[in-house]
Write a protein that holds these residues in place. Structure first.
Motif, PDB file in Angstrom:
ATOM      1  N   ILE A 183       7.881   0.126  -7.127  1.00 46.48           N
ATOM      2  CA  ILE A 183       8.341  -0.577  -5.925  1.00 46.48           C
ATOM      3  C   ILE A 183       7.288  -0.552  -4.822  1.00 46.48           C
ATOM      4  N   THR A 184       6.669   0.605  -4.594  1.00 39.32           N
ATOM      5  CA  THR A 184       5.666   0.685  -3.521  1.00 39.32           C
ATOM      6  C   THR A 184       4.465  -0.200  -3.846  1.00 39.32           C
ATOM      7  N   GLY A 185       4.053  -0.215  -5.107  1.00 41.90           N
ATOM      8  CA  GLY A 185       2.915  -1.035  -5.498  1.00 41.90           C
ATOM      9  C   GLY A 185       3.177  -2.515  -5.271  1.00 41.90           C
ATOM     10  N   ARG A 186       4.365  -2.965  -5.640  1.00 43.10           N
ATOM     11  CA  ARG A 186       4.710  -4.386  -5.443  1.00 43.10           C
ATOM     12  C   ARG A 186       4.796  -4.729  -3.965  1.00 43.10           C
ATOM     13  N   ALA A 187       5.332  -3.797  -3.172  1.00 43.60           N
ATOM     14  CA  ALA A 187       5.450  -4.046  -1.731  1.00 43.60           C
ATOM     15  C   ALA A 187       4.079  -4.126  -1.071  1.00 43.60           C
ATOM     16  N   ILE A 188       3.156  -3.285  -1.530  1.00 45.80           N
ATOM     17  CA  ILE A 188       1.790  -3.335  -0.992  1.00 45.80           C
ATOM     18  C   ILE A 188       1.136  -4.660  -1.343  1.00 45.80           C
ATOM     19  N   PHE A 228      11.308  18.032   5.743  1.00 49.16           N
ATOM     20  CA  PHE A 228      11.442  16.579   5.777  1.00 49.16           C
ATOM     21  C   PHE A 228      12.858  16.166   5.401  1.00 49.16           C
ATOM     22  N   ASN A 229      13.404  15.177   6.103  1.00 50.73           N
ATOM     23  CA  ASN A 229      14.730  14.668   5.773  1.00 50.73           C
ATOM     24  C   ASN A 229      14.804  13.175   6.085  1.00 50.73           C
ATOM     25  N   GLN A 230      15.952  12.573   5.816  1.00 50.23           N
ATOM     26  CA  GLN A 230      16.105  11.128   5.982  1.00 50.23           C
ATOM     27  C   GLN A 230      15.985  10.709   7.441  1.00 50.23           C
ATOM     28  N   SER A 231      16.481  11.530   8.332  1.00 56.78           N
ATOM     29  CA  SER A 231      16.367  11.219   9.755  1.00 56.78           C
ATOM     30  C   SER A 231      14.902  11.135  10.182  1.00 56.78           C
ATOM     31  N   MET A 232      14.091  12.028   9.649  1.00 57.60           N
ATOM     32  CA  MET A 232      12.657  12.019   9.947  1.00 57.60           C
ATOM     33  C   MET A 232      11.998  10.759   9.379  1.00 57.60           C
ATOM     34  N   ALA A 233      12.420  10.369   8.178  1.00 55.56           N
ATOM     35  CA  ALA A 233      11.883   9.153   7.564  1.00 55.56           C
ATOM     36  C   ALA A 233      12.179   7.939   8.439  1.00 55.56           C
ATOM     37  N   GLU A 234      13.396   7.870   8.955  1.00 57.62           N
ATOM     38  CA  GLU A 234      13.784   6.761   9.819  1.00 57.62           C
ATOM     39  C   GLU A 234      12.952   6.753  11.094  1.00 57.62           C
ATOM     40  N   GLY A 290      -2.220  20.942  -3.045  1.00 56.25           N
ATOM     41  CA  GLY A 290      -2.703  20.071  -1.988  1.00 56.25           C
ATOM     42  C   GLY A 290      -1.588  19.224  -1.416  1.00 56.25           C
ATOM     43  N   GLY A 291      -1.910  18.462  -0.386  1.00 56.08           N
ATOM     44  CA  GLY A 291      -0.890  17.685   0.314  1.00 56.08           C
ATOM     45  C   GLY A 291      -0.707  16.263  -0.181  1.00 56.08           C
ATOM     46  N   GLU A 292      -1.407  15.889  -1.261  1.00 53.16           N
ATOM     47  CA  GLU A 292      -1.335  14.503  -1.717  1.00 53.16           C
ATOM     48  C   GLU A 292       0.051  14.114  -2.238  1.00 53.16           C
ATOM     49  N   LEU A 293       0.635  14.944  -3.086  1.00 49.71           N
ATOM     50  CA  LEU A 293       1.973  14.636  -3.597  1.00 49.71           C
ATOM     51  C   LEU A 293       3.006  14.562  -2.469  1.00 49.71           C
ATOM     52  N   PRO A 294       3.041  15.529  -1.546  1.00 50.25           N
ATOM     53  CA  PRO A 294       3.948  15.402  -0.399  1.00 50.25           C
ATOM     54  C   PRO A 294       3.690  14.147   0.425  1.00 50.25           C
ATOM     55  N   ALA A 295       2.418  13.779   0.607  1.00 51.17           N
ATOM     56  CA  ALA A 295       2.090  12.576   1.377  1.00 51.17           C
ATOM     57  C   ALA A 295       2.664  11.338   0.708  1.00 51.17           C
ATOM     58  N   MET A 296       2.550  11.272  -0.624  1.00 47.72           N
ATOM     59  CA  MET A 296       3.095  10.128  -1.348  1.00 47.72           C
ATOM     60  C   MET A 296       4.613  10.076  -1.223  1.00 47.72           C
ATOM     61  N   MET A 297       5.247  11.248  -1.194  1.00 50.28           N
ATOM     62  CA  MET A 297       6.696  11.291  -1.008  1.00 50.28           C
ATOM     63  C   MET A 297       7.084  10.740   0.358  1.00 50.28           C
ATOM     64  N   VAL A 304       5.378   8.544   2.188  1.00 46.83           N
ATOM     65  CA  VAL A 304       5.171   7.096   2.165  1.00 46.83           C
ATOM     66  C   VAL A 304       6.302   6.403   1.425  1.00 46.83           C
ATOM     67  N   ASP A 305       6.696   6.962   0.291  1.00 48.30           N
ATOM     68  CA  ASP A 305       7.767   6.368  -0.503  1.00 48.30           C
ATOM     69  C   ASP A 305       9.070   6.325   0.288  1.00 48.30           C
ATOM     70  N   ALA A 306       9.436   7.451   0.897  1.00 52.54           N
ATOM     71  CA  ALA A 306      10.701   7.530   1.637  1.00 52.54           C
ATOM     72  C   ALA A 306      10.701   6.623   2.860  1.00 52.54           C
ATOM     73  N   VAL A 307       9.590   6.575   3.573  1.00 54.79           N
ATOM     74  CA  VAL A 307       9.521   5.758   4.794  1.00 54.79           C
ATOM     75  C   VAL A 307       9.446   4.274   4.459  1.00 54.79           C
ATOM     76  N   SER A 308       8.656   3.920   3.453  1.00 56.38           N
ATOM     77  CA  SER A 308       8.463   2.505   3.129  1.00 56.38           C
ATOM     78  C   SER A 308       9.746   1.841   2.652  1.00 56.38           C
ATOM     79  N   ARG A 309      10.651   2.612   2.059  1.00 53.31           N
ATOM     80  CA  ARG A 309      11.931   2.054   1.604  1.00 53.31           C
ATOM     81  C   ARG A 309      12.751   1.490   2.753  1.00 53.31           C
ATOM     82  N   LEU A 310      12.469   1.961   3.966  1.00 58.07           N
ATOM     83  CA  LEU A 310      13.212   1.517   5.143  1.00 58.07           C
ATOM     84  C   LEU A 310      12.616   0.269   5.782  1.00 58.07           C
TER      85      LEU A 310
END
Length: 254
Positions: free
Chosen positions: A21-26, A102-108, A148-155, A157-163
């Protein structure tokens, strides 16, 4: 929305986010991801960005210079493109086990930014001085340590971009999924109606939308109580009167 990832492993980030989904959105231009390699701002011919910690201790620490220069490269680039003013400081999220969970409120909240910078640590972390200078949010994805922080960073992006409107095929999906109302998501089913002698709950086949909504609320309450009692108690505090009315009417059971 534009995501800027400060990392030592840009290919890892871009390859991970370039799928599904993220790839298609990009590809559609709904949001962008720019992974910037902090090694490009090292001040030595070996592109080393780490050094020993003052005071001793195991492991290496990322130096402040390359981190700050990477941040300034991102910021000044946006200024030159006319996307931000020259005085603007960017919102920088540092992925760290010592951060706020991190939580959904933070993503929003993050989704309201035009530009979001995510800083990925490595080794024993990053020199505190540059963190004090540029970081606005210290964020953790759980009480554990990764390499490292790469996997958390991708999480993030994924959570925020869905919004972001248009990223999901059905924008309602972002509204009604887990944690939005403080409850875990109810169980869901698809064809066939019987699988390994287990039947889809009859109410879901009834076509009675109001009863389906009551069933889903009841199941969300049950699942949250079993799996996340902390969230369940918080939800009860806020919605006690509403739930009691539904119980009295026989719409749900607690």
């Amino acid at each position: 929305m534009r995501f800027h990832i400060m990392t030592l492993f840009p290919d890892m980030v871009m390859n991970g986010l370039g799928e599904s989904i993220t790839g298609r959105a990009i590809e559609k231009g709904l949001f962008s991801v720019n992974a910037v390699n902090m090694r490009d701002f090292a001040n030595n011919k070996y592109n080393h960005v780490d050094d020993y910690t003052y005071g001793g201790g195991a492991g290496m620490l990322i130096q402040p210079g390359p981190v700050y220069d990477t941040y300034e490269y991102i910021r000044t680039g946006l200024v030159k493109e006319g996307k931000i003013s020259s005085e603007k400081k960017l919102r920088v999220v540092y992925m760290t086990p010592t951060g706020t969970p991190f939580n959904q409120s933070m993503a929003e909240n993050f989704s309201k930014e035009e530009d979001l910078v995510i800083l990925c640590g490595h080794y024993e972390g990053i020199d505190e001085r540059v963190l004090e200078e540029i970081v606005t949010d210290n964020v953790s994805i759980g009480d554990f340590v990764l390499t490292g922080g790469e996997l958390p960073a991708m999480m993030i992006v994924d959570a925020v971009s869905r919004l972001i409107p248009g990223v999901l095929g059905c924008d309602e999906s972002a509204v009604f999924e887990s944690f939005y109302d403080g409850l875990l998501e109810y169980p869901q089913y698809t064809r066939p109606p019987i699988f390994m002698d287990k039947e889809v709950p009859e109410v879901l086949l009834s076509g009675h939308h109001q009863n389906i909504e009551y069933w889903r609320l009841e199941q969300s309450l049950k699942r949250t109580k079993e799996r996340r009692p902390d969230l369940y108690e918080k939800y009860l505090e806020v919605n006690k009167e509403k739930l009691e009315k539904l119980v009295k009417k026989g719409k749900i059971k607690l």
